[in-house]
Design an enzyme around this catalytic site. Structure first.
Site, PDB file in Angstrom:
ATOM      1  N   TYR A  22      48.625  39.613  43.079  1.00  0.00           N
ATOM      2  CA  TYR A  22      48.212  40.922  43.611  1.00  0.00           C
ATOM      3  C   TYR A  22      49.307  41.960  43.456  1.00  0.00           C
TER       4      TYR A  22
ATOM      5  N   HIS B 292      41.059  32.358  32.614  1.00  0.00           N
ATOM      6  CA  HIS B 292      40.925  33.237  33.789  1.00  0.00           C
ATOM      7  C   HIS B 292      42.067  34.246  33.858  1.00  0.00           C
ATOM      8  N   PHE B 293      43.300  33.765  33.717  1.00  0.00           N
ATOM      9  CA  PHE B 293      44.353  34.768  33.935  1.00  0.00           C
ATOM     10  C   PHE B 293      44.698  35.580  32.698  1.00  0.00           C
ATOM     11  N   HIS B 294      44.188  35.164  31.530  1.00  0.00           N
ATOM     12  CA  HIS B 294      44.336  36.096  30.409  1.00  0.00           C
ATOM     13  C   HIS B 294      43.311  37.227  30.523  1.00  0.00           C
TER      14      HIS B 294
ATOM     15  N   ARG C 246      48.510  23.759  29.047  1.00  0.00           N
ATOM     16  CA  ARG C 246      49.900  23.344  28.937  1.00  0.00           C
ATOM     17  C   ARG C 246      50.091  22.093  28.086  1.00  0.00           C
TER      18      ARG C 246
HETATM   19 FE1  HAS Z   1      43.345  33.995  40.013  1.00  0.00          FE
HETATM   20  C1  HAS Z   1      44.674  30.896  39.204  1.00  0.00           C
HETATM   21  C2  HAS Z   1      41.380  32.533  42.421  1.00  0.00           C
HETATM   22  C3  HAS Z   1      42.207  37.105  41.015  1.00  0.00           C
HETATM   23  C4  HAS Z   1      45.884  35.489  38.233  1.00  0.00           C
HETATM   24  N1  HAS Z   1      44.949  33.325  38.904  1.00  0.00           N
HETATM   25  C5  HAS Z   1      45.317  32.013  38.683  1.00  0.00           C
HETATM   26  C6  HAS Z   1      46.489  31.966  37.850  1.00  0.00           C
HETATM   27  C7  HAS Z   1      46.851  33.277  37.614  1.00  0.00           C
HETATM   28  C8  HAS Z   1      45.869  34.117  38.272  1.00  0.00           C
HETATM   29  C9  HAS Z   1      48.054  33.750  36.811  1.00  0.00           C
HETATM   30  O1  HAS Z   1      41.197  29.835  43.846  1.00  0.00           O
HETATM   31  C10 HAS Z   1      47.153  30.688  37.317  1.00  0.00           C
HETATM   32  C11 HAS Z   1      48.389  30.264  38.022  1.00  0.00           C
HETATM   33  C12 HAS Z   1      48.915  29.023  37.360  1.00  0.00           C
HETATM   34  O2  HAS Z   1      49.678  29.150  36.360  1.00  0.00           O
HETATM   35  O3  HAS Z   1      48.557  27.912  37.778  1.00  0.00           O
HETATM   36  N2  HAS Z   1      41.991  34.684  41.417  1.00  0.00           N
HETATM   37  C13 HAS Z   1      41.282  33.924  42.283  1.00  0.00           C
HETATM   38  C14 HAS Z   1      40.403  34.769  43.089  1.00  0.00           C
HETATM   39  C15 HAS Z   1      40.633  36.068  42.667  1.00  0.00           C
HETATM   40  C16 HAS Z   1      41.648  36.005  41.642  1.00  0.00           C
HETATM   41  C17 HAS Z   1      39.444  34.323  44.151  1.00  0.00           C
HETATM   42  N3  HAS Z   1      43.910  35.920  39.677  1.00  0.00           N
HETATM   43  C18 HAS Z   1      43.317  37.053  40.185  1.00  0.00           C
HETATM   44  C19 HAS Z   1      44.020  38.224  39.727  1.00  0.00           C
HETATM   45  C20 HAS Z   1      45.075  37.763  38.950  1.00  0.00           C
HETATM   46  C21 HAS Z   1      44.979  36.325  38.924  1.00  0.00           C
HETATM   47  C22 HAS Z   1      43.652  39.630  40.103  1.00  0.00           C
HETATM   48  C23 HAS Z   1      46.119  38.518  38.221  1.00  0.00           C
HETATM   49  C24 HAS Z   1      46.219  39.813  38.136  1.00  0.00           C
HETATM   50  N4  HAS Z   1      43.048  32.091  40.643  1.00  0.00           N
HETATM   51  C25 HAS Z   1      42.224  31.717  41.668  1.00  0.00           C
HETATM   52  C26 HAS Z   1      42.360  30.265  41.893  1.00  0.00           C
HETATM   53  C27 HAS Z   1      43.312  29.794  40.984  1.00  0.00           C
HETATM   54  C28 HAS Z   1      43.723  30.965  40.223  1.00  0.00           C
HETATM   55  C29 HAS Z   1      41.666  29.427  42.878  1.00  0.00           C
HETATM   56  C30 HAS Z   1      43.833  28.357  40.827  1.00  0.00           C
HETATM   57  C31 HAS Z   1      43.120  27.647  39.741  1.00  0.00           C
HETATM   58  C32 HAS Z   1      43.681  26.260  39.517  1.00  0.00           C
HETATM   59  O4  HAS Z   1      42.978  25.300  39.805  1.00  0.00           O
HETATM   60  O5  HAS Z   1      44.836  26.143  39.048  1.00  0.00           O
HETATM   61  C33 HAS Z   1      39.968  37.308  43.255  1.00  0.00           C
HETATM   62  O6  HAS Z   1      40.970  38.175  43.746  1.00  0.00           O
HETATM   63  C34 HAS Z   1      39.096  38.054  42.292  1.00  0.00           C
HETATM   64  C35 HAS Z   1      38.305  39.190  42.970  1.00  0.00           C
HETATM   65  C36 HAS Z   1      37.737  40.180  41.978  1.00  0.00           C
HETATM   66  C37 HAS Z   1      36.458  40.535  41.857  1.00  0.00           C
HETATM   67  C38 HAS Z   1      36.060  41.558  40.803  1.00  0.00           C
HETATM   68  C39 HAS Z   1      35.834  42.992  41.337  1.00  0.00           C
HETATM   69  C40 HAS Z   1      35.565  43.952  40.201  1.00  0.00           C
HETATM   70  C41 HAS Z   1      36.156  45.164  39.998  1.00  0.00           C
HETATM   71  C42 HAS Z   1      35.845  45.936  38.742  1.00  0.00           C
HETATM   72  C43 HAS Z   1      34.852  47.048  38.919  1.00  0.00           C
HETATM   73  C44 HAS Z   1      34.458  47.621  37.602  1.00  0.00           C
HETATM   74  C45 HAS Z   1      33.995  48.876  37.368  1.00  0.00           C
HETATM   75  C46 HAS Z   1      33.598  49.296  35.976  1.00  0.00           C
HETATM   76  C47 HAS Z   1      33.809  49.873  38.432  1.00  0.00           C
HETATM   77  C48 HAS Z   1      35.382  39.980  42.717  1.00  0.00           C
HETATM   78  C49 HAS Z   1      37.106  45.771  40.959  1.00  0.00           C
HETATM   79  C50 HAS Z   1      32.122  49.049  35.795  1.00  0.00           C
HETATM   80  C51 HAS Z   1      31.489  49.970  34.821  1.00  0.00           C
HETATM   81  C52 HAS Z   1      30.311  49.719  34.213  1.00  0.00           C
HETATM   82  C53 HAS Z   1      29.724  50.696  33.249  1.00  0.00           C
HETATM   83  C54 HAS Z   1      29.551  48.440  34.471  1.00  0.00           C
HETATM   84  C1  HEM Z   2      49.731  30.938  28.475  1.00  0.00           C
HETATM   85  C2  HEM Z   2      48.614  33.140  24.320  1.00  0.00           C
HETATM   86  C3  HEM Z   2      49.461  37.488  26.348  1.00  0.00           C
HETATM   87  C4  HEM Z   2      50.538  35.285  30.519  1.00  0.00           C
HETATM   88  C5  HEM Z   2      49.283  31.165  27.198  1.00  0.00           C
HETATM   89  C6  HEM Z   2      48.737  30.159  26.314  1.00  0.00           C
HETATM   90  C7  HEM Z   2      48.433  30.772  25.140  1.00  0.00           C
HETATM   91  C8  HEM Z   2      48.771  32.175  25.293  1.00  0.00           C
HETATM   92  C9  HEM Z   2      47.846  30.150  23.895  1.00  0.00           C
HETATM   93  C10 HEM Z   2      48.420  28.745  26.738  1.00  0.00           C
HETATM   94  C11 HEM Z   2      49.338  27.695  26.421  1.00  0.00           C
HETATM   95  C12 HEM Z   2      49.004  26.372  27.081  1.00  0.00           C
HETATM   96  O1  HEM Z   2      48.438  26.288  28.178  1.00  0.00           O
HETATM   97  O2  HEM Z   2      49.366  25.356  26.459  1.00  0.00           O
HETATM   98  C13 HEM Z   2      48.822  34.500  24.500  1.00  0.00           C
HETATM   99  C14 HEM Z   2      48.761  35.491  23.438  1.00  0.00           C
HETATM  100  C15 HEM Z   2      48.993  36.707  24.029  1.00  0.00           C
HETATM  101  C16 HEM Z   2      49.206  36.490  25.435  1.00  0.00           C
HETATM  102  C17 HEM Z   2      48.484  35.190  21.990  1.00  0.00           C
HETATM  103  C18 HEM Z   2      49.063  38.063  23.382  1.00  0.00           C
HETATM  104  C19 HEM Z   2      49.725  38.287  22.296  1.00  0.00           C
HETATM  105  C20 HEM Z   2      49.783  37.272  27.675  1.00  0.00           C
HETATM  106  C21 HEM Z   2      50.064  38.311  28.633  1.00  0.00           C
HETATM  107  C22 HEM Z   2      50.356  37.689  29.814  1.00  0.00           C
HETATM  108  C23 HEM Z   2      50.276  36.260  29.583  1.00  0.00           C
HETATM  109  C24 HEM Z   2      50.029  39.818  28.349  1.00  0.00           C
HETATM  110  C25 HEM Z   2      50.702  38.271  31.159  1.00  0.00           C
HETATM  111  C26 HEM Z   2      50.969  39.520  31.425  1.00  0.00           C
HETATM  112  C27 HEM Z   2      50.487  33.928  30.301  1.00  0.00           C
HETATM  113  C28 HEM Z   2      50.837  32.950  31.290  1.00  0.00           C
HETATM  114  C29 HEM Z   2      50.612  31.688  30.701  1.00  0.00           C
HETATM  115  C30 HEM Z   2      50.107  31.932  29.370  1.00  0.00           C
HETATM  116  C31 HEM Z   2      51.339  33.225  32.720  1.00  0.00           C
HETATM  117  C32 HEM Z   2      50.761  30.339  31.368  1.00  0.00           C
HETATM  118  C33 HEM Z   2      51.999  29.661  31.040  1.00  0.00           C
HETATM  119  C34 HEM Z   2      52.001  28.290  31.679  1.00  0.00           C
HETATM  120  O3  HEM Z   2      50.969  27.620  31.749  1.00  0.00           O
HETATM  121  O4  HEM Z   2      53.087  27.904  32.124  1.00  0.00           O
HETATM  122  N1  HEM Z   2      49.269  32.387  26.557  1.00  0.00           N
HETATM  123  N2  HEM Z   2      49.089  35.140  25.689  1.00  0.00           N
HETATM  124  N3  HEM Z   2      49.909  36.049  28.281  1.00  0.00           N
HETATM  125  N4  HEM Z   2      50.056  33.302  29.150  1.00  0.00           N
HETATM  126 FE1  HEM Z   2      49.560  34.217  27.427  1.00  0.00          FE
END
Ligand code: HAS
Ligand code: HEM
Ligand code: CU
Length: 547
Positions: A229, A376-378, A442
């Site tokens: 966040y 998810h996080f990409h 990974r």
């Molecule tokens: Fe996540 C894992 C649950 C949001 C990043 N998340 C990750 C990891 C990262 C990450 C980096 O519960 C991996 C960490 C690792 O290396 O192990 N995540 C959530 C939930 C939300 C959520 C419930 N995550 C994010 C955000 C991140 C992020 C934001 C980065 C910026 N996540 C998880 C969970 C895991 C997880 C588990 C663990 C998984 C595992 O097993 O390892 C919520 O906050 C999401 C709420 C968002 C919404 C969407 C609202 C929509 C909006 C857009 C409106 C659009 C408009 C345009 C107005 C409900 C605000 C429309 C226009 C038209 C014309 C249609």
């Molecule tokens: C992991 C590609 C941009 C954050 C990975 C993996 C790939 C990848 C293939 C998975 C490796 C694995 O699980 O074995 C790319 C490419 C990108 C890009 C091609 C653009 C050129 C980004 C950006 C962010 C990001 C902009 C964040 C701002 C991460 C993180 C991981 C990851 C946090 C997880 C590392 C881990 O599991 O320890 N990426 N990615 N990536 N990427 Fe990216």
């Protein structure tokens, strides 16, 4: 003519902001190289030269992208808005803290990157024990965190001074949101600081032999979830405050925007267990409680979605559009300052939905540790957040350097955005799909002795590699655009700060009652974490040596 006459932005402040932005994009470039190579390795299209390990690369990618690119950009962006909204320039102490923070973070980053490239810290950006890195890796991270704290203090200082000289006035929305973002960061980093200082550093120096693994992971995710966040809130600041101005509309509601940020402060910390749902050593009750709180923290995102639709629709109505989706027509599609963040918003709909799936215990069992999570996080951080940050540079660099965005650069920006989205569609799309088929995250290329499942995965891995290459082209394009922006024609660019719609209700004053919000935050943390942490300390699993 001098530069300062052309630009309304304080030149010294401009230098601090640009230093942060350029460092951020330097990290993106190196991280992007690592990212592309990873994709190609996983797709079986290349093998790394013998002396580079896959996990070295993956650690460099995770650290540079998720920790360095984001933190630098965020500090630079917040400082620009603080300078602009709280008195027109940074106070000397704030600027000084900003520079010292910058130096500490940079020293930390350099040490960290060197240790990673030497192969002495292939522990990934989550540095899970019992994987053990060189102590210098942890020291480097500590420097980055301490540096960011100083930058945060600078923001708090300027805010407090402003409040003192503007007694009784409501603080500007941008500044209020910056304070919450940094407060969230300062509280969250206490968890990782405790892990690094009390557990990891003594253990990696060899002063103690074993480590309490469950505790270290709990402390990590105490930080790791609010970390996401910390990335998201600055993107939301752009969506709430900047986008209304760029589309020629108004902010739907100041009070709603502030309330959603308060809810993020309250609910984004006591939820770290949703990353540990599949881990032993934490009882079901505490996992359940934190999952409930996870669903609470979805609410402010839904409020944000609502508020954005309202802004877009009001804007359309004020320009005479009719029908359910008439407002779509009057959005400035050809303006990259709108288009890039908008694509970020659009992608956030499936990205957030994926988060809800992850957070549901039973479904987490299916997706945990698979490429689904990487997908998810990409979408979240690497698209919704990154594209919003990209969209910001097209006006931020001109503002702080006294230049103007040219139509050519605007067009290149649109092309860059589309390239990123196409690359991500391939990469993240195949990550999601192949994750559901069980392909683990990974891991380097592996066909598990030609196991039928692994053979099934390979076409998706190849699609991932293609997506990665397209994304890397997009990285090169944004770097080109930034260099070109730094050399764009001199001129004056306005800092696009939105105004609040006249139809909205006045903002209640309790939203600035910091004692109340900090107290509630602490209470929620204490409720969600005290008993499980006491339990992990008093009934430790056998301590682990390092690997
Ligand atoms: Fe996540 C894992 C649950 C949001 C990043 N998340 C990750 C990891 C990262 C990450 C980096 O519960 C991996 C960490 C690792 O290396 O192990 N995540 C959530 C939930 C939300 C959520 C419930 N995550 C994010 C955000 C991140 C992020 C934001 C980065 C910026 N996540 C998880 C969970 C895991 C997880 C588990 C663990 C998984 C595992 O097993 O390892 C919520 O906050 C999401 C709420 C968002 C919404 C969407 C609202 C929509 C909006 C857009 C409106 C659009 C408009 C345009 C107005 C409900 C605000 C429309 C226009 C038209 C014309 C249609
Ligand atoms: C992991 C590609 C941009 C954050 C990975 C993996 C790939 C990848 C293939 C998975 C490796 C694995 O699980 O074995 C790319 C490419 C990108 C890009 C091609 C653009 C050129 C980004 C950006 C962010 C990001 C902009 C964040 C701002 C991460 C993180 C991981 C990851 C946090 C997880 C590392 C881990 O599991 O320890 N990426 N990615 N990536 N990427 Fe990216
Ligand atoms: Cu999380």
């Amino acid at each position: 003519m001098t530069e300062s006459k052309l630009s309304t932005f304080d030149r010294q402040d401009g230098r601090l902001v640009i230093a942060h932005v350029l460092f951020a994009f330097g990290a993106l470039l190196i991280g992007g190289i690592a990212g592309m190579l990873q994709g190609m390795v996983k797709g079986g299209t290349i093998t790394l030269p013998a002396n580079i390990g896959y996990y070295e690369l993956l650690t460099a990618h995770g650290v540079l992208m998720a920790l360095i690119f984001t933190t630098y950009f965020i500090v630079g962006f917040l400082y620009s808005g603080i300078s602009q909204t709280l008195g027109g320039r940074l106070l000397p102490l704030t600027r000084k803290l900003g520079w010292i923070g910058y130096l500490l973070m940079s020293v930390g980053t350099l040490i960290g990157v060197v240790v990673i490239l030497l192969g002495k810290a292939s522990v990934l950006y989550t540095f899970y024990a019992p994987m053990k890195a060189s102590p210098w890796f942890y020291i480097a991270l500590a420097l980055v965190v301490i540096g960011s704290w100083l930058s945060g203090f600078g923001i708090f200082y300027q805010y407090v001074k402003w409040k003192k000289t503007n007694q009784g006035k409501l603080s500007p929305l941008f500044a209020y949101m910056s304070v919450i973002t940094m407060l969230l960061w300062q509280i969250a980093t206490l968890g990782v600081a405790a892990e690094v200082v009390v557990q990891l550093i003594p253990w990696s120096f060899g002063w103690v032999e074993t480590i309490n693994v469950v505790l270290s992971r709990t402390l990590f995710w105490f930080f790791g979830h609010p970390l996401v966040y910390f990335w998201l809130l600055p993107a939301y600041m752009c969506w709430y405050v900047i986008i209304p101005k760029i589309i020629g509309g108004k902010i739907f509601s100041d009070a709603l925007a502030r309330m959603s940020f308060v809810l993020f402060l309250l609910f984004s910390i006591p939820v770290g267990f949703h990353h540990q749902l599949m881990e032993p050593g934490i009882s079901h009750f505490w996992k359940y409680l934190q999952v409930v709180l996870t669903f609470m923290v979805v609410i402010p995102s839904l409020m944000t979605a609502f508020s954005l639709f309202a802004t877009f629709e009001l804007n359309g109505r004020s320009k005479g559009t009719k029908g359910l989706f008439g407002w779509v027509k009057v959005l400035p599609w050809k303006d990259v300052r709108f288009f890039a963040p908008f694509m970020g918003m659009l992608v956030f709909i499936p990205a957030g939905a994926g988060g809800l799936i992850n957070a549901s215990n039973q479904m987490n069992a299916v997706v945990h540790n698979t490429l689904w999570v990487t997908g998810h996080f990409h979408l979240t951080v690497a698209t919704s957040v990154a594209l919003t940050f990209f969209g910001i540079v097209y006006w931020l660099i001109p503002v702080v350097t006294g230049r103007v965005l040219t139509p050519r650069l605007n067009k290149l920006g649109i092309i860059q955005t589309i390239t990123w989205c196409v690359g991500m569609l391939f990469m993240s799309g195949s990550m999601h799909t192949v994750g559901l088929l069980g392909s683990p995250r990974r891991t380097a290329y592996n066909t598990y002795d030609d196991h039928p499942d692994a053979i099934l995965w390979m076409p998706y891995h190849v699609a991932m590699a293609i997506g990665g290459i397209i994304l890397f082209v997009a990285v090169l394009l944004i770097i080109y655009n930034i260099v070109a922006l730094m050399r764009a024609p001199k001129g004056q660019t306005e800092y696009p700060l939105g105004e609040v719609s006249d139809t909205s209700e006045p903002t209640p004053r309790f939203l600035e009652n910091w004692k109340l919000w900090i107290a509630l935050t602490v209470i929620l943390i204490v409720v969600a974490y005290t008993i499980p942490i006491i339990d992990q300390i008093s009934n430790p699993t056998p301590g682990s040596p390092g690997y």
